[in-house]
Design a protein around this motif. Structure first.
Motif, PDB file in Angstrom:
ATOM      1  N   ARG A 257      -7.255  18.604  11.425  1.00 27.41           N
ATOM      2  CA  ARG A 257      -6.683  17.365  11.930  1.00 27.41           C
ATOM      3  C   ARG A 257      -7.441  16.153  11.401  1.00 27.41           C
ATOM      4  O   ARG A 257      -6.861  15.219  10.846  1.00 27.41           O
ATOM      5  CB  ARG A 257      -6.703  17.361  13.457  1.00 27.41           C
ATOM      6  CG  ARG A 257      -6.043  16.135  14.071  1.00 27.41           C
ATOM      7  CD  ARG A 257      -5.914  16.329  15.561  1.00 27.41           C
ATOM      8  NE  ARG A 257      -5.180  17.561  15.851  1.00 27.41           N
ATOM      9  CZ  ARG A 257      -3.883  17.596  16.070  1.00 27.41           C
ATOM     10  NH1 ARG A 257      -3.193  16.489  16.043  1.00 27.41           N
ATOM     11  NH2 ARG A 257      -3.281  18.725  16.317  1.00 27.41           N
TER      12      ARG A 257
ATOM     13  N   LYS B  82      -5.881  13.422   8.910  1.00 26.67           N
ATOM     14  CA  LYS B  82      -5.605  12.122   9.516  1.00 26.67           C
ATOM     15  C   LYS B  82      -6.573  11.060   9.027  1.00 26.67           C
ATOM     16  O   LYS B  82      -6.214   9.916   8.821  1.00 26.67           O
ATOM     17  CB  LYS B  82      -5.723  12.243  11.048  1.00 26.67           C
ATOM     18  CG  LYS B  82      -4.625  13.091  11.651  1.00 26.67           C
ATOM     19  CD  LYS B  82      -3.463  12.221  12.033  1.00 26.67           C
ATOM     20  CE  LYS B  82      -2.428  13.035  12.782  1.00 26.67           C
ATOM     21  NZ  LYS B  82      -1.247  12.265  13.099  1.00 26.67           N
TER      22      LYS B  82
ATOM     23  N   ASP C  86       0.710  16.601   7.854  1.00 29.46           N
ATOM     24  CA  ASP C  86       0.290  16.029   9.108  1.00 29.46           C
ATOM     25  C   ASP C  86       0.461  17.112  10.171  1.00 29.46           C
ATOM     26  O   ASP C  86       1.579  17.572  10.415  1.00 29.46           O
ATOM     27  CB  ASP C  86       1.185  14.819   9.434  1.00 29.46           C
ATOM     28  CG  ASP C  86       0.735  14.091  10.678  1.00 29.46           C
ATOM     29  OD1 ASP C  86       0.056  14.714  11.530  1.00 29.46           O
ATOM     30  OD2 ASP C  86       1.071  12.904  10.804  1.00 29.46           O
TER      31      ASP C  86
ATOM     32  N   ASP D 166       0.601  17.031  13.187  1.00 23.33           N
ATOM     33  CA  ASP D 166       1.389  16.664  14.364  1.00 23.33           C
ATOM     34  C   ASP D 166       2.886  16.719  14.129  1.00 23.33           C
ATOM     35  O   ASP D 166       3.665  16.730  15.068  1.00 23.33           O
ATOM     36  CB  ASP D 166       1.005  15.258  14.833  1.00 23.33           C
ATOM     37  CG  ASP D 166      -0.416  15.238  15.346  1.00 23.33           C
ATOM     38  OD1 ASP D 166      -0.866  16.298  15.825  1.00 23.33           O
ATOM     39  OD2 ASP D 166      -1.074  14.184  15.243  1.00 23.33           O
TER      40      ASP D 166
END
Lengths: 297, 675
Positions: free
Chosen positions: B242, B246, B608, B610
């Motif tokens: 992550r 990010k 990504d 997410d």
């Protein structure tokens, strides 16, 4: 630094490329041995008329079937001719005939194969079935027929051998072309509207040349064996021309008590064939063609 | 829980060059894999990621050798084991899933037999237990009706199914560690999303550790807990996925993420200049120095060490990472593409059908093609001068087939292709005149295949110049240099052979060759899918620049919806050789859309963690288009009834000029898709 190196490599002449291939070939023992044998035989064939101690035709009944001695290194044959002289001269005709024969085989077999691979379809089907039909005929019978009709001169032998040994090359060239033909650069050339001839010459031949050359080298050694078989049967070179096949044929009846008259030509012939074979294999490896996976038909 | 099962210590692998120099492929790599964790290894081609993965199962490719360090699996060094000892570990403790399952399965043995073989080797089950186990494994990888699949041969399965079988075989030995080498790279978008979903499920279900090697950050983002970024044989960044995706604090990862086109952003991403250093190139400084935007003088002569940052749980090899830490997120700057689309139509396809069916004898005589269910049917597209139109669809959707027909490489069955509003192009290449051939040029997917390996760059580019314009000597040379400069390659490339160029450089040569003909239309067949991400962005930028300079029209075929989003003005979505949706790209990427477009959009993997893919439809593969009704009826999740099976859907026009071919009224479609 890196840029310069690459540019130089790009500019390499074809001569230095040949040198590099030869160097790679000689770097492995088998390639080195093969090349040495081949070079030895070719040199011998070139200089043998000047170094032969006796006249190859000279018959001496008094010296008939004498064993090897300091005077006659390899002994004499049933007509008293010097075996050493005849052995070093015996490869000349065979080498010449089969070398030019292979060239012819390479040329017509290679071009026809590439053509068939390129056009495909009906023409390919028909031509390949004809080639298959010819492949099914035992070559020695066909050769005997041609030779007995047209005579045993070199002018007949070279094209006849060239024809019969070219059939196999058609298949190899066609298979090699098939590998290339599916690539996008051919599609691209087609889409641009290049002619078939232009595609064959510019796009395909540079890519299949190596495979065909290697195949041609292999055919050369097989053709040598074939040519010697013809001589052995009495359909190759006519006596008294010295020729290994002919010498083996003459001497074989006397083998039990005059082995020397056959040993020398046998060694000559087999060493040359082994030499060509090893060279062809090393050649293939140097060019990056794996003969083990791309077995010729 | 987090016990380390694979420990790589100071590993260096390399080979000896012809000159006898030692050339390193992996440079002093240290990392570990913990139990139950999925680690993604990312890097561009040539970064050493596959070599590292293979070393983790004790395998060093022929020609390479271990220079130093070790790979410990359960505390024993795999790299010093003999083949007997390795046999006990491979397949049983560590299993591998290869990139191309189609090639990894034996073609003449049934699926069931091949799994049985793995079971015989790695378990002590008897025949009956093994048979049960085979069904269980095939069931686990979610193959429909496992018992019938077991009796099939590999070629009877689709690419996605073959990959599932490979997963089942790898699971047969109940391995502790699973190595996956680009397991989804050759698959369609929807299949890829499904296979990744499956892998994630298996990792969770069995607790197997996985090492996932890929160049695709999108795929890595979906599966991995931890990411290792490799560059030029070194680990440059390692940390939780992550934070890496990010907030990439390494300039390379930062640039890489910036160069990936995203669905949500129209326009061309920034490209990273330069390319990875060749193995063996000597530099005292950081290997990324030449391409780095954040470099300082220190980087030139000193190579940073891999440094562990406690607070981020991240290891990084960079002096200046602090400069990047302030940036909150990857702010992607995209260059909006300028549409120079004119109203004049340059190419019109009307009612085009293309068939691959073999001609019957009678038809051959009359030179006719009869096929009531052709591969491509009813294609009506008007292509405007100067626009970029993209044809999108999975493999088998007929997009490349249509390109071939436009180029004249494939005869059409019906329909007319018109150039410049009034000139009908003959469907057969041989009937086209040189000018008709010149106006349409092709750029192919794989530059390795589209450039003749035995020609120099000069010879390659001179082909169209000689053919169409009859150029010779100095003039020819001048033109070639001009073209090379247009594609940002220098004059000194002329004497090089394709094998001496990098992937991006090769594709530039292919672009130069296409432009050499001064064409009006260029057909781009998946031109970036064989390239690395950073190179892809550069090639896309180049294509756009050339288009603006020359006013060329592009017909762009791709399976990658994000790339299409970046470069195209209009998009046509194809399924089974039939058009589903045509419209301006900004509208196609919005709802309402055709149910098939919805599936494709849902399956796109973004880098990504997410954004999860939405799996709307099954990834079954249909062999043939249905004879009647909607082409997408077999997989559609929004099917309304018999009408879909019997009637070809009508074109519905949205307010923004987007045409959708579906029986569901647009309003209902929109409502359903928003939920």
């Amino acid at each position: 630094m890196k840029t310069n190196n690459i540019t130089e490599e790009g500019k390499k002449s074809s001569f230095s490329k040949v040198l590099e291939v030869l160097k790679t070939m000689a770097s492995k023992p088998s390639g080195f041995i093969g090349l040495s044998i081949l070079v030895f035989h070719i040199t011998l064939a070139l200089i043998s008329p000047y170094i032969a101690p006796y006249d190859y035709k000279a018959i001496d009944p008094a010296m008939m079937l004498s064993a090897p001695s300091s005077e006659f290194w390899f002994g004499t044959d049933d007509l008293g001719r010097d075996v050493f002289t005849r052995t070093i001269l015996g490869g000349r005709t065979a080498l010449t005939v089969t070398f030019f024969g292979s060239l012819i085989a390479l040329l017509w077999g290679g071009l026809l194969g590439i053509f068939c691979g390129l056009v495909g379809g009906k023409i390919d089907d028909v031509v390949m079935r004809v080639v298959d039909a010819f492949l099914s005929i035992p070559w020695i019978l066909a050769m005997l027929l041609i030779v007995s009709l047209l005579g045993t001169t070199t002018e007949v032998l070279i094209p006849a051998l060239g024809f019969f040994y070219g059939k196999g090359i058609v298949r190899v060239a066609r298979a090699a072309t098939h590998d290339v033909i599916a690539k996008d650069f051919i599609v691209s050339a087609r889409a641009r509207g290049h002619s078939n001839f232009s595609i064959m010459w510019n796009e395909i031949i540079p890519n299949v040349r190596d495979a065909i050359l290697v195949e041609g080298a292999m055919r050369w050694s097989w053709m040598l064996l074939g040519f010697s078989s013809l001589s052995f049967l009495g359909f190759g070179v006519s006596p008294p021309t010295p020729d290994w096949g002919l010498m083996i044929s003459n001497g074989r009846g006397l083998m039990s008590f005059a082995y020397w008259s056959v040993i020398a030509p046998i060694v000559g012939l087999s060493s040359l064939i082994i030499g060509i074979n090893l060279t062809a294999d090393a050649f293939a490896k140097a060019l990056g063609i794996d003969r083990a996976t791309k077995a010729p038909v | 829980m987090f016990e380390i099962i694979q420990n790589v210590k100071n590993l260096s692998i390399g080979f000896r060059s012809k000159k006898g120099e030692e050339i390193l492929i992996l440079k002093n790599i240290s990392t570990n894999i913990k139990k139950g964790e999925t680690v993604g290894i990312v890097g561009e081609s040539g970064s050493g990621k596959s070599t590292l993965a293979l070393a983790m199962m004790g395998y060093v490719k022929h020609g390479l050798y271990t220079i130093g360090g070790k790979c410990e699996f359960n505390s024993s060094n795999l790299l010093t084991m003999n083949s007997r000892e390795l046999e006990k570990i491979r397949g049983r403790k560590i299993a591998m899933i290869p990139q191309n399952a189609g090639q990894a399965l034996t073609p003449n043995l049934k699926i069931g037999y091949q799994i049985d073989e793995a079971l015989q080797l790695h378990s002590n089950l008897n025949k009956q237990q093994r048979d049960e186990k085979i069904s269980e494994l095939l069931n686990k990888v979610r193959l429909p009706s496992p018992d019938t699949i077991a009796l099939r041969y590999p070629h009877e399965l689709s690419g996605g199914q073959q990959q599932r079988v490979a997963v089942a075989m790898a699971l047969a030995g109940k391995p502790d560690l699973l190595l996956l080498d680009e397991p989804t790279t050759g698959l369609d978008v929807t299949t890829q999303a499904h296979v990744l979903e499956l892998l994630k499920f298996i990792a969770k279900d069995t607790g197997t550790s996985m090492v996932y090697v890929s160049h695709d950050l999108g795929a890595i983002a979906q599966v991995s807990d931890r990411i290792i970024v490799m560059y030029s044989g070194e680990i440059v960044l390692e940390g939780p996925s992550r934070s890496i995706l990010k907030k990439p604090i390494h300039p390379y990862t930062f640039g890489l993420l910036k160069s990936i086109p995203k669905l949500s952003l129209a326009g061309l991403p920034e490209s990273m200049p330069g390319s990875q250093p060749q193995p063996g190139s000597i530099s005292r400084g950081c290997s990324f120095y030449d391409r780095c935007n954040f470099s300082s003088d220190k980087c030139k002569n000193n190579s940073p060490d891999l440094e562990y940052l406690e607070d981020l749980k991240t290891s990084i090899k960079c002096f200046n990472y602090k400069n990047l830490m302030n940036d909150n997120e990857v702010n992607q700057n995209v260059k909006k593409i300028n549409t120079n689309s004119q109203d004049k139509e340059i190419l019109t396809l009307s009612e085009v059908s293309i068939s691959y069916a073999k001609q019957k004898l009678l038809d051959q005589v009359f030179n006719k093609i009869t096929d009531d269910n052709p591969t491509v049917k009813d294609i009506n597209i008007n292509i405007k001068k100067g626009e970029t139109i993209a044809l999108v669809g999975e493999s088998g959707s007929g997009k490349s087939t249509i390109l071939k027909s436009i180029a004249g490489l494939l005869r059409t069955k019906d329909g007319i292709i018109t150039f410049d509003q009034n000139r009908q192009l003959p469907s057969d290449l041989k009937l086209r005149n040189p000018n008709e051939l010149r106006i349409i040029q092709l750029i192919f997917q794989n530059p390795d295949e589209s450039l003749n390996p035995n020609h120099t760059v000069e010879e390659i580019i001179s082909q169209p110049l000689k053919l169409y314009f009859g150029l010779k000597g100095e003039e020819l040379k001048k033109n070639i240099i001009e073209l090379l400069e247009k594609v940002r390659l220098g004059e000194f490339y002329m004497s090089r052979y394709p094998r001496q160029l990098s992937g991006g450089e090769k594709q530039r040569v292919a672009v130069a060759r296409a432009f050499a003909a001064k064409p009006d239309i260029i057909l781009c067949d998946e031109v970036t899918s064989a390239l690395d991400v950073s190179v892809q962005a550069a090639v896309l930028n180049l294509l756009q620049q050339l288009k603006e300079d020359f006013g060329t029209t592009y017909i762009f075929v791709s399976h990658d919806l994000a790339v299409v989003r970046a470069i195209s003005d209009r998009v046509a979505v194809l399924y089974q050789g039939r058009l589903c949706e045509v419209g301006p790209s900004k509208d196609v990427y919005q709802f309402p859309s055709h149910p098939y477009t919805e599936v494709l959009l849902g399956a796109v993997l973004e880098p990504d963690p997410d954004i999860k893919p939405k799996l709307v439809a099954e990834d079954i593969v249909e062999e043939k288009p249905p004879k009647k009704g909607c082409s997408f009826q077999g997989r559609c999740s929004r099917i309304v009834g018999d009408i879909c099976k019997n009637e070809i859907p009508p074109w519905q026009l949205t307010t923004s000029g987007n045409s959708i071919r579906c029986h569901i009224p647009l309003k209902e479609l929109q409502k359903a898709q928003i939920i």
